[in-house]
Design an enzyme around this catalytic site. Structure first.
Site, PDB file in Angstrom:
ATOM      1  N   ASP B  33       0.823  -1.200   0.000  1.00  0.00           N
ATOM      2  CA  ASP B  33       0.000   0.000   0.000  1.00  0.00           C
ATOM      3  C   ASP B  33       0.871   1.270   0.000  1.00  0.00           C
ATOM      4  OD1 ASP B  33      -2.232  -1.459  -0.203  1.00  0.00           O
ATOM      5  OD2 ASP B  33      -3.030  -1.072   1.796  1.00  0.00           O
ATOM      6  N   GLY B 105       3.910  -5.350   6.879  1.00  0.00           N
ATOM      7  CA  GLY B 105       2.533  -5.397   6.414  1.00  0.00           C
ATOM      8  C   GLY B 105       1.919  -6.780   6.303  1.00  0.00           C
ATOM      9  N   SER B 531     -14.109 -36.810  33.604  1.00  0.00           N
ATOM     10  CA  SER B 531     -12.778 -36.544  34.196  1.00  0.00           C
ATOM     11  C   SER B 531     -11.678 -37.394  33.563  1.00  0.00           C
ATOM     12  CB  SER B 531     -12.805 -36.718  35.719  1.00  0.00           C
ATOM     13  OG  SER B 531     -13.541 -37.857  36.113  1.00  0.00           O
TER      14      SER B 531
HETATM   15  N1  LIG Z   1       1.696   5.572  -8.164  1.00  0.00           N
HETATM   16  C1  LIG Z   1       2.026   5.439  -6.910  1.00  0.00           C
HETATM   17  N2  LIG Z   1       2.715   4.360  -6.543  1.00  0.00           N
HETATM   18  C2  LIG Z   1       3.055   4.221  -5.244  1.00  0.00           C
HETATM   19  C3  LIG Z   1       2.713   5.203  -4.281  1.00  0.00           C
HETATM   20  N3  LIG Z   1       3.198   4.801  -3.077  1.00  0.00           N
HETATM   21  C4  LIG Z   1       3.834   3.627  -3.283  1.00  0.00           C
HETATM   22  N4  LIG Z   1       3.745   3.272  -4.588  1.00  0.00           N
HETATM   23  C5  LIG Z   1       4.279   2.042  -5.207  1.00  0.00           C
HETATM   24  O1  LIG Z   1       3.628   0.921  -4.615  1.00  0.00           O
HETATM   25  C6  LIG Z   1       4.554  -0.168  -4.498  1.00  0.00           C
HETATM   26  C7  LIG Z   1       4.641  -0.660  -3.055  1.00  0.00           C
HETATM   27  O2  LIG Z   1       5.184   0.350  -2.247  1.00  0.00           O
HETATM   28  P1  LIG Z   1       6.009   0.048  -0.929  1.00  0.00           P
HETATM   29  O3  LIG Z   1       6.335   1.362  -0.349  1.00  0.00           O
HETATM   30  O4  LIG Z   1       7.102  -0.904  -1.183  1.00  0.00           O
HETATM   31  O5  LIG Z   1       4.874  -0.658  -0.062  1.00  0.00           O
HETATM   32  P2  LIG Z   1       4.933  -1.288   1.406  1.00  0.00           P
HETATM   33  O6  LIG Z   1       4.893  -2.754   1.211  1.00  0.00           O
HETATM   34  O7  LIG Z   1       3.668  -0.808   2.060  1.00  0.00           O
HETATM   35  O8  LIG Z   1       6.147  -0.797   2.099  1.00  0.00           O
HETATM   36  C8  LIG Z   1       5.879   0.332  -5.029  1.00  0.00           C
HETATM   37  O9  LIG Z   1       6.013  -0.088  -6.367  1.00  0.00           O
HETATM   38  C9  LIG Z   1       5.745   1.842  -4.935  1.00  0.00           C
HETATM   39  O10 LIG Z   1       6.529   2.505  -5.875  1.00  0.00           O
HETATM   40  C10 LIG Z   1       1.965   6.351  -4.712  1.00  0.00           C
HETATM   41  O11 LIG Z   1       1.615   7.248  -3.955  1.00  0.00           O
HETATM   42  N5  LIG Z   1       1.648   6.410  -6.035  1.00  0.00           N
END
Ligand SMILES: Nc1nc2c(ncn2[C@@H]2O[C@H](COP(=O)(O)OP(=O)(O)O)[C@@H](O)[C@H]2O)c(=O)[nH]1
Lengths: 316, 626
Positions: B33, B105, B531
């Protein structure tokens, strides 16, 4: 001899600033951890490297047990290659504060004349630091060793516990770490195991300096900028602290205004160019700094995870 | 008051401090996420990532810049590309210093998330705007609330992928609100993009419909409601005796505040005194408050060592042997209710058992379901019994005095984190009342010697039938008898118990106590209870003390029991519809040396009852002609 707090350079320090609330909280947490260690272990020791973090640790130990004395020995692993000023400072602190100082050097390493110049950082660090530490902990029968490591220093430290159990041979198993909810320490040990305790886990480098300033903790003057004799080795500036340092033919140390961000063994610790000759200047410089603290440590480099690998072997 | 060694008394440390304060928060949410990206973003945009680290991460990034690479520490984690353990990150602005507990997560690391939450004041819960609430989002919100977090920032991330639409944001929020209400947490929702940094530190022009704060602004200004209790409590960590003149209690104030001269009571000794000095290295203090690490001296010598709690006389925390608690199970080895664990609280280390597991918590649906054990990452509601009284306050009232861990005695592994729900004030304040009428008097009046006939055997062995006949014979002969039936007791006295090993043990313990009371009243008690465990029957005999106790084995082969199957239970058990059914899916330990052996396969119930009556007569409990 000069120290940060009482050096002529430091007299310009402003009146003690009111300590920020967050400093009070991390101080109280560290004191709590130190008291817990003293209460839970039969033979704890405090590892003292003479650097800023161990100086803060020592100061916190005085506070934690006041009005009593520090109830455990203070151990210094002397590699024989510390800056001369550090050794003099260590002995003076022991006298002034009045703690029980235990100094240990690996006799096998001395016999084999292991040194950082001929044997390289890896072998030298293993013999004179890691092995030496194991020896002295065994000699003292220490069941807990308190160290000044911080989680912000390096990525693998970010996940280390405050109370970190070590298996036989002081090894660290990052996958078998005990969870520490609420900071509640599980201090139980199996035979052969020991505990490492890190009261400064939640401190950052800036916290340490703000605390040094607020509490007027004496430090070696190497942390502040001054003209010192240095030579260049690759990208690093190495201070020539004594006659053992091999100079290239015709090479002459040049006097440069430098300071040290961390202090290890002198041939392995690079200086950084700086004009920050007071604590205030240093803290300002640090806030604007774009480089991490361990950049000056030559042992970290090579692989991305070399610190973790060393810790698994028992490096502090 | 004695002379002050250094400065004059000052206000408490907390009052003395000013300026930047500290906020500890947790980041959580489902994997992918965008949590790592968000934290990386926060660190970079607040100028806290050194150039050399930034450059190293840049080199390792496949395309663009991968903020997550700034974070994942351990080599094992990098290999697997996932965040396993809680990592702590630090950053600060002019307003506040922050300690971030960055928690994993994946569902299989729920326990790590709970650990991260335990010391946090606030949680930032990530949601992918495209996916909306996932099970893991709900799970994390529940655990955060359970661990005492009262304020959640719902960070609706990846707004760049939903065209910065207000509708997407609102639908996530609408979905989350009912869950948050049930949990009693306050929610601040912020639409943002971790990747582009919009609404993280910099305000986003792309979402004009949103007028609330950026994430950083929210973190800097949110006033976290302190759960700190109002009345003073202070667990003693160690006693400092540097010389014969000085006796100081060292520790950290767990709640409330204390002033010189205040009355205090030491728990568990119950002795009271007054605060004489509040000593610190920097001079004596006039008062101290929650979080201060201090040394207290008292006006009187009282009993208070490490593990004692000094408290305000009007609000002393209870010292108890029993309490109920939420457990977050953390070990690969499942909870074993028969096993001895070590209980570690901020004040004590003592052997303890999980005496009964009441329920498992479904953290997604917020429902409780009956359970027999807890596996790794499960959360359950349990009763804990400690070998000696320990200070245990409600976690809801005092996060510090209400928290504990369980440690495995063999491996020293930390197997669970626990939160006290309710301390159970038991026998410590209840005295044994002596009465004039003795058992001998009652025996004489009833013309019989009380006894306990303990009928054991599998379901359908004929225990109740025999018990019924014995009671009938005795009553008609003018004796005073009573049947305690295992099934019937479960409708009332024991209706809170299930059929796990631990609950069966508790079931038998209660029946034994009641049998003993009835025998003390002068009755001949006939217990009919499966028992199944030898140790429970032995415990029942011990409970009976000097009352005649006869273990009677109603030995009917299982095939016959199953064929009789008066309640249709064997059929259902074999069909898997009933778990833990003795003889089918749970063990029955045959008595080695019963006082009386009845053979259900070739004796009639009447013959069996006769043998019981004969035994009672032979042992002198009833008249020989009964
Ligand atoms: N387009 C977009 N992609 C995002 C955003 N935040 C994270 N991502 C992408 O979502 C994927 C998972 O992000 P990550 O930070 O590793 O997730 P975590 O598992 O929650 O730590 C990665 O490919 C990031 O580049 C965002 O705000 N916009």
């Amino acid at each position: 001899m000069s120290t940060v707090a009482n050096s002529p350079l430091a007299t310009g320090v402003a009146p003690i600033p009111v300590r920020p609330a967050h400093i009070c909280r991390i101080e109280a947490e560290a004191i709590h951890i130190l008291r817990e260690t003293a209460a839970e272990f039969a033979r704890p020791v405090l590892l003292y490297s003479i650097g800023k973090d161990s100086s803060v640790l020592l100061h916190l130990a005085r506070k934690a047990f006041y009005p009593g004395p520090i109830p455990f020995p203070v151990v210094h692993v002397d590699t024989g290659w510390k800056f001369r000023e550090m050794i003099a400072f260590r002995d003076r602190m022991a006298k002034e504060i009045g703690f029980e100082l235990v100094v240990h050097t690996n006799p096998d390493g001395v016999a084999a004349n292991i040194n950082p110049i001929e044997h390289g950082a890896t072998t030298y660090t293993d013999v004179m630091k890691t092995q030496a530490l194991r020896q002295v902990l065994a000699k003292l029968g220490a069941d807990a060793a308190i160290g000044g490591a911080r989680r912000d220093e390096e990525k693998s430290r970010a996940k280390e516990r405050i109370f970190s159990a070590r298996g036989k041979g002081q090894r660290w198993d990052p996958k078998a770490q005990r969870p520490e909810p609420w900071g509640l320490a599980n201090t139980r040990l199996l035979p052969g195991e020991t505990m490492r305790v890190f009261p400064l886990s939640n401190w950052t480098e800036i916290d340490v300096w703000e605390y040094v300033r607020a509490e007027r903790i004496p430090l070696v003057s190497l942390y502040l900028a001054a003209k010192r004799p240095v030579v260049r080795r690759g990208e690093s500036l190495i201070m020539v602290d004594d006659g053992r340092f091999p100079l290239a033919p015709g090479e002459k140390p040049e006097a440069m205004s430098v300071r040290f961000r961390t202090l290890g063994c002198y041939p392995l610790t690079a200086a950084i160019p700086s004009t920050a000759s007071t604590l205030d200047a240093l803290i300002t410089e640090l806030r604007n700094s774009k480089l991490s603290e361990r950049q000056g440590r030559l042992i970290d480099g090579e692989r991305g995870d070399s610190m973790e690998a060393k810790k698994i072997e028992g490096y502090f | 008051m004695t002379a002050l060694p250094r400065n004059a008394p000052q206000a408490g440390v907390a009052a003395k401090a000013s300026g930047r304060d500290l906020l500890r928060f947790l980041t959580c949410g489902s994997v992918d996420d965008g949590k790592s990206t968000l934290i990386g973003r926060l660190l970079v945009d607040t100028g806290l990532v050194p150039e050399d680290q930034f450059a190293a991460a840049k080199r390792a990034s496949k395309d663009g810049f991968d903020y997550a690479l700034l974070l994942d520490g351990l080599a094992a984690e990098r290999e697997q590309g996932i965040t396993i353990d809680v990592a702590y990150r630090y950053f600060s602005t002019k307003q506040r210093s922050f300690i971030v507990a960055d928690s994993p997560g994946h569902e299989q690391f729920t326990r790590n998330m709970a650990t991260g939450a335990s010391t946090s004041d606030l949680a930032v819960l990530l949601v992918d705007a495209r996916k909306g609430l996932l099970l893991q989002t709900r799970r994390h919100a529940t655990i955060a609330a359970l661990m005492g977090i009262r304020h959640v920032i719902l960070a609706v991330n990846k707004m760049d992928l939903v065209q910065y639409g207000e509708h997407a944001f609102n639908s996530v929020l609408d979905e989350f609100r009912p869950h948050a209400e049930k949990l009693g947490i306050r929610v601040t929702a912020i639409p943002l993009s971790a990747l582009t940094g919009e609404n993280v530190v910099q305000r986003a022009a792309s979402m004009p419909w949103y007028s609330g704060p950026t994430l950083l602004a929210a973190l800097e200004t949110i006033d976290v409601v302190s759960d700190a209790p109002q009345k003073f409590s202070f667990p003693v960590q160690r006693v400092s005796r540097p010389n014969s003149e000085f006796r100081g209690y060292q520790g950290t104030v767990a709640g409330g505040r204390v002033r010189v001269g205040d009355p205090v009571v030491a728990i568990p000794s119950g002795q009271s005194s007054r605060v004489q000095r509040i000593v610190t290295f920097d001079g004596d203090l006039a008062e101290a408050s929650a979080g201060d690490a201090i040394t207290i001296t008292l006006a009187d010598e009282i009993e208070a060592g490490r593990g004692a709690v000094l408290a305000h006389p009007e609000a002393t925390p209870p010292a108890v042997e029993n309490f109920t608690a939420h457990l977050v199970w953390m070990s690969d080895a499942a909870l074993d209710t028969g096993r001895d664990y070590l209980l570690r609280t901020p004040t004590a280390l003592a052997p303890a058992r999980v005496s009964a597991l009441r329920n498992r918590l479904d953290v997604v649906q917020l429902a409780e379901t009956p359970a027999e054990t807890l596996a790794k990452n499960d959360i359950g509601l349990a009763a804990i019994t400690v070998e000696r009284p320990v200070v245990a306050d409600r976690y809801a009232d005092n996060r510090r005095l209400g928290s504990f861990i369980l440690v495995d005695r063999m491996s020293n592994e930390t197997v669970a984190a626990g939160m006290v729900i309710e301390p159970i004030l038991s026998t410590q304040n209840v005295f044994w009342q002596k009465f004039d009428v003795s058992r001998e008097d009652r025996t004489r009046a009833k013309g019989q010697m009380p006894a306990i006939i303990w009928l054991t055997g599998p379901s359908g062995a004929g225990k109740s039938t025999v018990a019924n006949l014995v009671e009938g014979v005795l009553t008609r002969a003018g004796h005073h008898a009573y049947v305690l039936d295992g099934d019937n007791v479960r409708h009332g006295l024991n209706r809170d118990l299930g059929f796990s090993a631990a609950e069966r043990t508790e079931n038998i313990r209660r029946i034994s106590e009641v049998a003993r009371i009835l025998a003390d009243a002068g009755l001949i008690v006939i217990v009919a209870a499966i028992s199944p465990f030898a140790r429970d029957r032995a415990a029942a005999r011990a409970t009976a003390e000097d009352v005649g106790f006869y273990e009677v084995f109603v030995d009917t082969p299982l095939e016959i029991c199953a064929k009789r199957d008066p309640k249709g239970l064997y059929n259902r058990a074999r069909a898997g519809k009933i778990g833990n059914f003795t003889g089918v899916s749970a063990p029955y330990e045959r008595p080695d040396a019963p006082d009386l052996h009845l053979y259900g396969d070739n004796e009639t119930p009447l013959q069996e009852a006769r043998k019981v009556i004969d035994l009672l007569a032979r042992k002198g409990h009833i008249r020989a002609d009964a």
